[in-house]
Motif scaffolding. Structure first.
Motif, PDB file in Angstrom:
ATOM      1  N   ALA A  99      11.156  -4.840  -5.003  1.00 36.88           N
ATOM      2  CA  ALA A  99      10.686  -3.672  -5.336  1.00 36.88           C
ATOM      3  C   ALA A  99       8.850  -3.878  -5.200  1.00 36.88           C
ATOM      4  CB  ALA A  99      10.593  -3.254  -6.685  1.00 36.88           C
ATOM      5  N   VAL A 100       8.210  -3.104  -5.191  1.00 41.15           N
ATOM      6  CA  VAL A 100       6.848  -3.248  -5.116  1.00 41.15           C
ATOM      7  C   VAL A 100       6.117  -2.084  -6.251  1.00 41.15           C
ATOM      8  CG1 VAL A 100       6.395  -1.964  -2.977  1.00 41.15           C
ATOM      9  CG2 VAL A 100       4.539  -3.639  -3.860  1.00 41.15           C
ATOM     10  N   ILE A 101       5.339  -2.368  -6.898  1.00 45.60           N
ATOM     11  CA  ILE A 101       4.719  -1.499  -7.901  1.00 45.60           C
ATOM     12  C   ILE A 101       3.293  -1.187  -7.367  1.00 45.60           C
ATOM     13  CG2 ILE A 101       3.737  -0.703 -10.181  1.00 45.60           C
ATOM     14  CD1 ILE A 101       6.208  -2.729 -11.143  1.00 45.60           C
ATOM     15  N   LEU A 102       2.669   0.110  -7.143  1.00 46.81           N
ATOM     16  CA  LEU A 102       1.661   0.462  -6.536  1.00 46.81           C
ATOM     17  C   LEU A 102       0.862   1.399  -7.287  1.00 46.81           C
ATOM     18  CD1 LEU A 102       2.936   0.742  -2.696  1.00 46.81           C
ATOM     19  CD2 LEU A 102       2.010  -1.251  -3.838  1.00 46.81           C
ATOM     20  N   ARG A 103      -0.415   1.464  -7.065  1.00 45.22           N
ATOM     21  CA  ARG A 103      -1.188   2.432  -7.957  1.00 45.22           C
ATOM     22  C   ARG A 103      -2.098   3.354  -6.922  1.00 45.22           C
ATOM     23  NH1 ARG A 103      -2.520   0.227 -12.627  1.00 45.22           N
ATOM     24  NH2 ARG A 103      -1.196   1.670 -13.801  1.00 45.22           N
ATOM     25  N   LEU A 104      -2.002   4.695  -7.119  1.00 40.28           N
ATOM     26  CA  LEU A 104      -3.017   5.471  -6.085  1.00 40.28           C
ATOM     27  C   LEU A 104      -3.956   6.170  -7.196  1.00 40.28           C
ATOM     28  CD1 LEU A 104      -3.748   6.642  -3.302  1.00 40.28           C
ATOM     29  CD2 LEU A 104      -2.083   8.394  -3.782  1.00 40.28           C
ATOM     30  N   HIS A 105      -5.354   6.169  -7.091  1.00 36.18           N
ATOM     31  CA  HIS A 105      -6.387   6.735  -7.713  1.00 36.18           C
ATOM     32  C   HIS A 105      -6.550   8.226  -7.217  1.00 36.18           C
ATOM     33  CE1 HIS A 105      -7.128   3.161 -10.195  1.00 36.18           C
ATOM     34  NE2 HIS A 105      -7.076   2.700  -9.073  1.00 36.18           N
ATOM     35  N   ARG A 106      -6.749   9.049  -8.220  1.00 39.22           N
ATOM     36  CA  ARG A 106      -6.826  10.437  -8.024  1.00 39.22           C
ATOM     37  C   ARG A 106      -8.280  10.482  -7.104  1.00 39.22           C
ATOM     38  NH1 ARG A 106      -5.736  15.442 -11.805  1.00 39.22           N
ATOM     39  NH2 ARG A 106      -6.949  16.909 -10.798  1.00 39.22           N
ATOM     40  N   ASP A 107      -8.245  11.519  -6.220  1.00 41.61           N
ATOM     41  CA  ASP A 107      -9.328  11.665  -5.350  1.00 41.61           C
ATOM     42  C   ASP A 107      -9.630  13.308  -5.316  1.00 41.61           C
ATOM     43  OD1 ASP A 107     -11.053  11.953  -3.365  1.00 41.61           O
ATOM     44  OD2 ASP A 107     -10.509  10.604  -1.962  1.00 41.61           O
ATOM     45  N   ASP A 108     -10.235  13.808  -6.238  1.00 41.80           N
ATOM     46  CA  ASP A 108     -10.620  15.185  -6.243  1.00 41.80           C
ATOM     47  C   ASP A 108     -11.261  16.029  -5.150  1.00 41.80           C
ATOM     48  OD1 ASP A 108      -9.676  15.610  -9.083  1.00 41.80           O
ATOM     49  OD2 ASP A 108     -11.775  14.616  -9.980  1.00 41.80           O
ATOM     50  N   GLU A 109     -11.967  15.163  -4.435  1.00 35.33           N
ATOM     51  CA  GLU A 109     -12.260  15.740  -2.983  1.00 35.33           C
ATOM     52  C   GLU A 109     -11.007  15.845  -2.162  1.00 35.33           C
ATOM     53  OE1 GLU A 109     -15.778  13.553  -1.277  1.00 35.33           O
ATOM     54  OE2 GLU A 109     -16.827  13.718  -3.016  1.00 35.33           O
ATOM     55  N   LYS A 143       1.006  -1.130  -0.103  1.00 31.54           N
ATOM     56  CA  LYS A 143      -0.060  -0.136   0.023  1.00 31.54           C
ATOM     57  C   LYS A 143       0.796   1.303  -0.193  1.00 31.54           C
ATOM     58  CE  LYS A 143      -0.580   0.517   5.052  1.00 31.54           C
ATOM     59  NZ  LYS A 143      -1.645   0.893   6.110  1.00 31.54           N
ATOM     60  N   VAL A 144       0.284   2.366  -0.554  1.00 32.03           N
ATOM     61  CA  VAL A 144       1.039   3.582  -0.586  1.00 32.03           C
ATOM     62  C   VAL A 144       1.136   4.097   0.949  1.00 32.03           C
ATOM     63  CG1 VAL A 144       1.055   6.028  -1.383  1.00 32.03           C
ATOM     64  CG2 VAL A 144       0.281   4.074  -2.970  1.00 32.03           C
ATOM     65  N   PRO A 145       2.470   4.601   1.630  1.00 29.39           N
ATOM     66  CA  PRO A 145       2.453   4.895   2.773  1.00 29.39           C
ATOM     67  C   PRO A 145       1.788   6.184   2.889  1.00 29.39           C
ATOM     68  CG  PRO A 145       4.564   4.154   2.206  1.00 29.39           C
ATOM     69  CD  PRO A 145       3.583   4.130   0.867  1.00 29.39           C
ATOM     70  N   SER A 146       0.949   6.728   3.938  1.00 32.44           N
ATOM     71  CA  SER A 146       0.253   7.770   4.041  1.00 32.44           C
ATOM     72  C   SER A 146       1.110   9.043   3.674  1.00 32.44           C
ATOM     73  CB  SER A 146      -0.345   7.760   5.043  1.00 32.44           C
ATOM     74  OG  SER A 146       0.237   7.828   6.385  1.00 32.44           O
ATOM     75  N   VAL A 147       2.420   8.937   4.184  1.00 34.53           N
ATOM     76  CA  VAL A 147       3.306  10.096   4.049  1.00 34.53           C
ATOM     77  C   VAL A 147       3.463  10.681   2.585  1.00 34.53           C
ATOM     78  CG1 VAL A 147       5.305   8.870   3.967  1.00 34.53           C
ATOM     79  CG2 VAL A 147       5.493  11.113   4.923  1.00 34.53           C
ATOM     80  N   TYR A 148       3.205   9.631   1.667  1.00 41.87           N
ATOM     81  CA  TYR A 148       3.446   9.931   0.134  1.00 41.87           C
ATOM     82  C   TYR A 148       2.201  10.421  -0.469  1.00 41.87           C
ATOM     83  CZ  TYR A 148       7.878   7.758   0.957  1.00 41.87           C
ATOM     84  OH  TYR A 148       9.306   7.580   1.356  1.00 41.87           O
ATOM     85  N   ILE A 149       1.181  10.523  -0.002  1.00 46.43           N
ATOM     86  CA  ILE A 149      -0.254  10.808  -0.635  1.00 46.43           C
ATOM     87  C   ILE A 149      -0.333  12.243  -0.937  1.00 46.43           C
ATOM     88  CG2 ILE A 149      -2.839  10.811  -0.216  1.00 46.43           C
ATOM     89  CD1 ILE A 149      -2.683   7.963   1.211  1.00 46.43           C
TER      90      ILE A 149
END
Length: 140
Positions: free
Chosen positions: A120-130, A86-92
């Protein structure tokens, strides 16, 4: 570098694109910048930002011993931390800002996290306009 619709490493947010429900004032503009490691552009017109984080596995020996000095020859030790899927919250905030700067066609971010000892790990974070709108509210 940010997308073609803005200056390099600069993103002037136009609040009109967030509609009348925006928490920000209509005339308010914020000058922000972000620099993804790359922008992936697809034939359908969409894009993604790419962010790569290399985590160093070497730490001072004192970190591993609670600050106590030990009689060891090496000053550094290898610390192997497991790579979480998962994407660490510090990078969001960084990833959301990069997606904002690239433009509305950027709907997600790809993050590659790697270390010399754990792969390595490859992760995707989707855009959240709100989420982005809330971030802009607090930095304005």
């Amino acid at each position: 570098m940010c997308g073609a619709e803005i200056d390099i490493n600069k993103c002037s947010t136009n609040m009109e694109e967030y509609g009348n429900d925006s928490k920000l004032k209509e005339k308010e503009k914020i000058l922000v910048g972000a620099s993804p490691d790359a922008v992936l552009e697809y034939s359908n017109g969409s894009s993604e930002v790419l962010e790569v984080k290399n985590h160093c596995p070497f730490v001072p020996t004192e970190w591993m011993t609670g600050g106590k000095k030990k009689k060891k020859k090496s000053k550094f030790r290898i610390r192997e931390l497991p790579m979480q899927a998962k994407v660490p919250s510090v990078y969001i905030p960084q990833l959301m800002m990069e997606m904002l700067c690239v433009g509305k066609s950027c709907r997600s971010a790809v993050m590659v996290r790697q270390t010399a000892t754990c792969g390595a790990v490859i992760l995707r974070l989707h855009r959240d306009d709100e989420w982005i709108e809330e971030m802009l509210y607090w930095i304005s």
